[in-house]
Design a protein around this motif. Structure first.
Motif, PDB file in Angstrom:
ATOM      1  N   LYS A   1       2.274   9.275  -5.757  1.00 54.21           N
ATOM      2  CA  LYS A   1       2.423  10.558  -5.198  1.00 54.21           C
ATOM      3  C   LYS A   1       3.572  11.182  -6.233  1.00 54.21           C
TER       4      LYS A   1
ATOM      5  N   VAL B   1      -3.044  12.096  -2.961  1.00 51.96           N
ATOM      6  CA  VAL B   1      -2.939  10.580  -2.841  1.00 51.96           C
ATOM      7  C   VAL B   1      -3.278  10.378  -1.291  1.00 51.96           C
ATOM      8  N   TYR B   2      -4.383   9.415  -0.900  1.00 57.85           N
ATOM      9  CA  TYR B   2      -4.806   9.172   0.180  1.00 57.85           C
ATOM     10  C   TYR B   2      -4.640   7.621   0.441  1.00 57.85           C
ATOM     11  N   ALA B   3      -3.962   7.357   1.668  1.00 55.38           N
ATOM     12  CA  ALA B   3      -3.852   5.707   1.826  1.00 55.38           C
ATOM     13  C   ALA B   3      -4.796   5.206   3.241  1.00 55.38           C
ATOM     14  N   GLU B   4      -5.775   4.560   2.946  1.00 58.06           N
ATOM     15  CA  GLU B   4      -6.180   3.672   3.954  1.00 58.06           C
ATOM     16  C   GLU B   4      -7.261   4.340   5.032  1.00 58.06           C
TER      17      GLU B   4
ATOM     18  N   ALA C   1       1.363   4.037  -3.049  1.00 51.63           N
ATOM     19  CA  ALA C   1       1.006   5.156  -2.764  1.00 51.63           C
ATOM     20  C   ALA C   1       2.236   6.307  -2.917  1.00 51.63           C
ATOM     21  N   SER C   2       3.299   5.814  -2.665  1.00 49.42           N
ATOM     22  CA  SER C   2       4.508   6.689  -2.660  1.00 49.42           C
ATOM     23  C   SER C   2       4.664   6.699  -4.133  1.00 49.42           C
TER      24      SER C   2
ATOM     25  N   LEU D   1      -6.509   8.248  -5.464  1.00 47.52           N
ATOM     26  CA  LEU D   1      -6.114   9.492  -6.184  1.00 47.52           C
ATOM     27  C   LEU D   1      -7.218  10.109  -6.559  1.00 47.52           C
TER      28      LEU D   1
ATOM     29  N   ASP E   1      -7.607   1.197  -0.018  1.00 44.13           N
ATOM     30  CA  ASP E   1      -6.315   1.324   0.466  1.00 44.13           C
ATOM     31  C   ASP E   1      -5.352   2.440  -0.236  1.00 44.13           C
ATOM     32  N   VAL E   2      -5.534   2.838  -1.304  1.00 45.26           N
ATOM     33  CA  VAL E   2      -5.043   3.905  -1.959  1.00 45.26           C
ATOM     34  C   VAL E   2      -6.153   4.644  -2.843  1.00 45.26           C
TER      35      VAL E   2
ATOM     36  N   MET F   1       0.625  -1.252  -0.112  1.00 41.21           N
ATOM     37  CA  MET F   1      -0.192  -0.011  -0.153  1.00 41.21           C
ATOM     38  C   MET F   1       0.899   1.186   0.026  1.00 41.21           C
ATOM     39  N   LEU F   2       1.956   1.327   0.799  1.00 39.56           N
ATOM     40  CA  LEU F   2       2.741   2.418   1.113  1.00 39.56           C
ATOM     41  C   LEU F   2       3.711   2.676  -0.368  1.00 39.56           C
TER      42      LEU F   2
END
Length: 204
Positions: free
Chosen positions: A54, A64-67, A50-51, A86, A83-84, A46-47
């Motif tokens: 982003k 971008v938002y995560a969880e 997302a990274s 955009l 989980d992610v 997930m990270l």
């Protein structure tokens, strides 16, 4: 922590309760669903995703938002925690509790969550006019499924299973490396999921 009683809740009660507890909750037709604990590889994937996302959209005014940020998939009826997610829509800057206009949603899946993510959640997500892409990222193997909006109500499907692959998402002008998404992630063998069936195992 406040107990989640078996009764019907209003959206306002859901958001109020969500602000009081640390664990994640989703809302469906007045029912609050407690989300199970996630595995370490779930968090890594997930990270990583997302990274990578982003980095690509930096400077575009996208978020971008995560969880932990709710997505309204049906007004006053369903609120999920992708989980992610955009979103590049300025209207999503106005509400800090929820988002409504994502262009991309991704879920990190396991055998225990794949059916809900591929069927129930996808059926809800595809009704969002803003959504262009829905991705399912496997914890068991290198595999990313990509559903992309076509004309009208049609959706196209593609998948990636090679670390050397590049995921092209032209509708949002994004290209992502599969290798970056799976970077240093220790995948969970299917046998581990099988052995945990019937036990207090993570939902995702």
């Amino acid at each position: 922590l406040p107990a989640i009683k078996e009764r019907y809740y209003s959206p306002a009660e859901y958001f109020e309760l969500s602000a009081q507890v640390e664990h994640r909750m989703e809302f469906e037709m007045g029912v609050i669903r407690n989300m199970g604990a996630t595995s370490d590889v779930h968090s890594e994937l997930m990270l990583n995703f997302a990274s990578a996302l982003k980095t690509v959209v930096k400077g575009r005014g996208c978020k971008v938002y995560a969880e932990t940020v709710s997505l309204e998939v049906s007004k006053n009826k369903k609120y999920y925690l992708p989980d992610v997610m955009l979103t590049c829509d300025k209207r999503d800057h106005q509400d800090r509790q929820m988002k409504r206009y994502p262009s991309l949603v991704a879920e990190v899946v396991s055998p225990g969550s794949i059916n809900r993510d591929r069927e129930e959640k996808f059926q809800a997500y595809l009704k969002l006019p803003s959504l262009q892409y829905y991705l399912l990222i496997s914890q068991e193997q290198v595999r990313i499924e990509v559903f992309s909006r076509s004309k009208g109500k049609n959706w196209q499907f593609n998948y990636y299973e090679d670390l050397a692959d590049e995921i092209s998402l032209p509708l949002v002008d994004i290209k992502l490396s599969v290798k970056d998404i799976y970077d240093e992630a220790e995948l969970i063998p299917p046998t581990v999921f099988e052995e945990s069936e019937g036990q207090d195992s993570p939902e995702k």
